[in-house]
Design a protein around this motif. Structure first.
Motif, PDB file in Angstrom:
ATOM      1  N   GLU A  23       0.846  -1.195   0.000  1.00  0.00           N
ATOM      2  CA  GLU A  23       0.000   0.000   0.000  1.00  0.00           C
ATOM      3  C   GLU A  23       0.888   1.255   0.000  1.00  0.00           C
ATOM      4  O   GLU A  23       0.602   2.229  -0.684  1.00  0.00           O
ATOM      5  CB  GLU A  23      -0.862  -0.056   1.268  1.00  0.00           C
ATOM      6  CG  GLU A  23      -2.069   0.815   1.220  1.00  0.00           C
ATOM      7  CD  GLU A  23      -2.944   0.593   2.444  1.00  0.00           C
ATOM      8  OE1 GLU A  23      -3.303  -0.568   2.744  1.00  0.00           O
ATOM      9  OE2 GLU A  23      -3.254   1.587   3.104  1.00  0.00           O
ATOM     10  N   HIS A  73       0.884   4.434  -2.548  1.00  0.00           N
ATOM     11  CA  HIS A  73       0.722   5.773  -1.973  1.00  0.00           C
ATOM     12  C   HIS A  73       1.876   6.682  -2.392  1.00  0.00           C
ATOM     13  O   HIS A  73       1.670   7.792  -2.888  1.00  0.00           O
ATOM     14  CB  HIS A  73       0.645   5.671  -0.444  1.00  0.00           C
ATOM     15  CG  HIS A  73       0.801   6.993   0.236  1.00  0.00           C
ATOM     16  ND1 HIS A  73       2.034   7.510   0.578  1.00  0.00           N
ATOM     17  CD2 HIS A  73      -0.112   7.929   0.595  1.00  0.00           C
ATOM     18  CE1 HIS A  73       1.869   8.705   1.134  1.00  0.00           C
ATOM     19  NE2 HIS A  73       0.575   8.981   1.156  1.00  0.00           N
ATOM     20  N   ALA A 110      -7.365  -4.381  -2.967  1.00  0.00           N
ATOM     21  CA  ALA A 110      -7.487  -3.422  -1.855  1.00  0.00           C
ATOM     22  C   ALA A 110      -6.164  -2.718  -1.571  1.00  0.00           C
ATOM     23  O   ALA A 110      -6.141  -1.529  -1.241  1.00  0.00           O
ATOM     24  CB  ALA A 110      -7.976  -4.139  -0.597  1.00  0.00           C
ATOM     25  N   GLU A 161      -6.327   1.215  -1.767  1.00  0.00           N
ATOM     26  CA  GLU A 161      -6.144   1.970  -0.513  1.00  0.00           C
ATOM     27  C   GLU A 161      -4.947   2.916  -0.622  1.00  0.00           C
ATOM     28  O   GLU A 161      -5.005   4.064  -0.168  1.00  0.00           O
ATOM     29  CB  GLU A 161      -5.941   1.025   0.678  1.00  0.00           C
ATOM     30  CG  GLU A 161      -7.142   0.141   1.003  1.00  0.00           C
ATOM     31  CD  GLU A 161      -8.302   0.890   1.647  1.00  0.00           C
ATOM     32  OE1 GLU A 161      -8.141   2.068   2.003  1.00  0.00           O
ATOM     33  OE2 GLU A 161      -9.389   0.275   1.768  1.00  0.00           O
ATOM     34  N   TYR A 179     -15.170  -0.459  -3.638  1.00  0.00           N
ATOM     35  CA  TYR A 179     -14.564   0.864  -3.851  1.00  0.00           C
ATOM     36  C   TYR A 179     -15.328   1.718  -4.859  1.00  0.00           C
ATOM     37  O   TYR A 179     -14.882   2.812  -5.205  1.00  0.00           O
ATOM     38  CB  TYR A 179     -13.110   0.692  -4.334  1.00  0.00           C
ATOM     39  CG  TYR A 179     -12.245   0.101  -3.260  1.00  0.00           C
ATOM     40  CD1 TYR A 179     -11.705   0.912  -2.268  1.00  0.00           C
ATOM     41  CD2 TYR A 179     -12.030  -1.272  -3.191  1.00  0.00           C
ATOM     42  CE1 TYR A 179     -10.954   0.370  -1.246  1.00  0.00           C
ATOM     43  CE2 TYR A 179     -11.274  -1.825  -2.173  1.00  0.00           C
ATOM     44  CZ  TYR A 179     -10.740  -0.994  -1.202  1.00  0.00           C
ATOM     45  OH  TYR A 179     -10.005  -1.527  -0.188  1.00  0.00           O
TER      46      TYR A 179
END
Ligand code: ADE
Ligand code: ZN
Length: 340
Positions: free
Chosen positions: A74, A78, A113, A117, A159
């Motif tokens: 993740e 990001h 996910a 995310e 989502y």
């Protein structure tokens, strides 16, 4: 012409065609590989950059999918997205609609996910810390089956309130939009916006299919539409946005040289063209670079630049009210920077 460059950098604008995996810089590739314990087939950053010589779309895609293998956590997604938002904010973008290719990651065992995310967290951070708003567009890989696309749409279900739309990318030739008519219909029923790459390498017929069979809201690239006068008439009459990517077109040999890029011709024909970066880490320039190089190569006028900025907002998936306020910002900027 530093004046023109400063004018472009300050002009409020949106980016509507950006693959977040295509913003993976070689330095980041090494950093993510190191922290994830992945071996890269390159000695250093220079060797990676030297490999970025493409003669067509497939050449590029082979190396682009290889690069994406370093994205695992993740935090990777990001950090990747936040670095992009920082760059594009410096280029004067106040809004970006970014593509992601979930199948490139889920096929390697990375959960949907994890990808979603990471990207959504960066989008929120970009809004609060940089003042850049954004939307997320899930792209289906067209070299895979429609069944695999349905499976991806299913994985996206939790989502869907935070995904603006679906798109279609990867190898165009031999994979016409018609292959994905049912999954696009299902996405439309879920209230998603629809876009598709068409007419980058594929014929005008693929653009027609994207309009008629997928019922897309905009066309990504669309260059080869110009070969079909009736299609151009229709795109103008229906004000279909085209998300054009000049430096990408140059790097993937869609055009021989920037001065022969069709963007100015598109504007003169009344097409709703926009300027975008596509995969900036691979094609040698982020959003402002695309604008500046194209403006120089084609001699774009200030009025044409303002039209392009307006198109980037009217072609976006912002609400009509939001679009109105973004257009006021463009017009105020243009008036404040009018030539003496
Ligand atoms: N995936 C990333 N960039 C792309 C492009 N320009 N065309 C098709 N698929 C892509
Ligand atoms: Zn693209």
């Amino acid at each position: 012409m530093p004046d023109l460059e400063a004018f472009i950098r300050g002009l409020p604008k949106a980016e509507l065609h950006l693959h977040i995996e295509g913003s993976l810089e070689p330095e980041q590739m090494f950093e993510f590989a190191r922290r994830n314990g992945i071996e890269l087939p390159f000695a250093d950053v220079e060797a990676v950059r030297a490999a970025y010589a493409f003669s067509n779309l497939q050449d590029f895609l082979d190396i682009y999918y290889q690069g994406a293998r370093v994205l695992l956590t993740e935090r990777d997604f990001h950090d990747l997205a936040l670095a992009y938002f920082r760059r594009v904010a410096e280029d004067g973008a106040t809004h970006a609609e970014i593509f992601f290719d979930p199948q490139t990651h889920t096929e390697r065992g990375v959960a949907f996910a994890t990808v979603a995310e990471g990207l959504l967290a960066a989008m929120e951070e970009a809004r609060t810390t940089l003042g850049v708003t954004s939307k997320l567009i899930l792209c289906f890989l067209r070299h895979l089956s429609e069944e695999a696309a349905f499976e991806t749409l299913n994985q996206a279900r939790p989502y869907l309130d935070r995904i603006a739309g679906v798109g279609l990318d990867s190898s165009e030739l031999g994979h016409p939009p018609s292959k994905f008519a049912r999954v696009f219909a299902a996405a439309r029923e879920q209230g998603l916006k629809l876009v598709a790459h068409a007419g980058e390498e594929g014929p005008p017929e693929y653009v027609r299919e994207a309009l008629d069979l997928l019922r897309v809201d905009r066309i990504d690239h669309g260059n080869r539409s110009l070969e079909d006068a009736d299609l151009v008439k229709r795109l103008v009459a229906e004000a279909v946005p085209l998300t054009v990517c000049p430096l990408s077109n140059l790097k993937l040999c869609v055009v021989d040289e920037l001065p022969s890029h069709p963007l100015k011709r598109m504007l003169r024909l009344g097409l709703k063209a926009t300027i975008n970066s596509d995969d900036p880490a691979y094609f040698g320039g982020y959003l402002a670079e695309n604008w500046i190089s194209t403006a120089h190569a084609l001699g774009l006028t200030r009025d044409e630049l303002v039209t392009l900025a307006r198109n980037s907002f009217t072609g976006s998936f912002l609400t009509p009210g939001e679009i109105e306020s973004r257009l006021v910002e463009v017009d105020l900027y243009a008036a404040a920077h009018a030539p003496a």
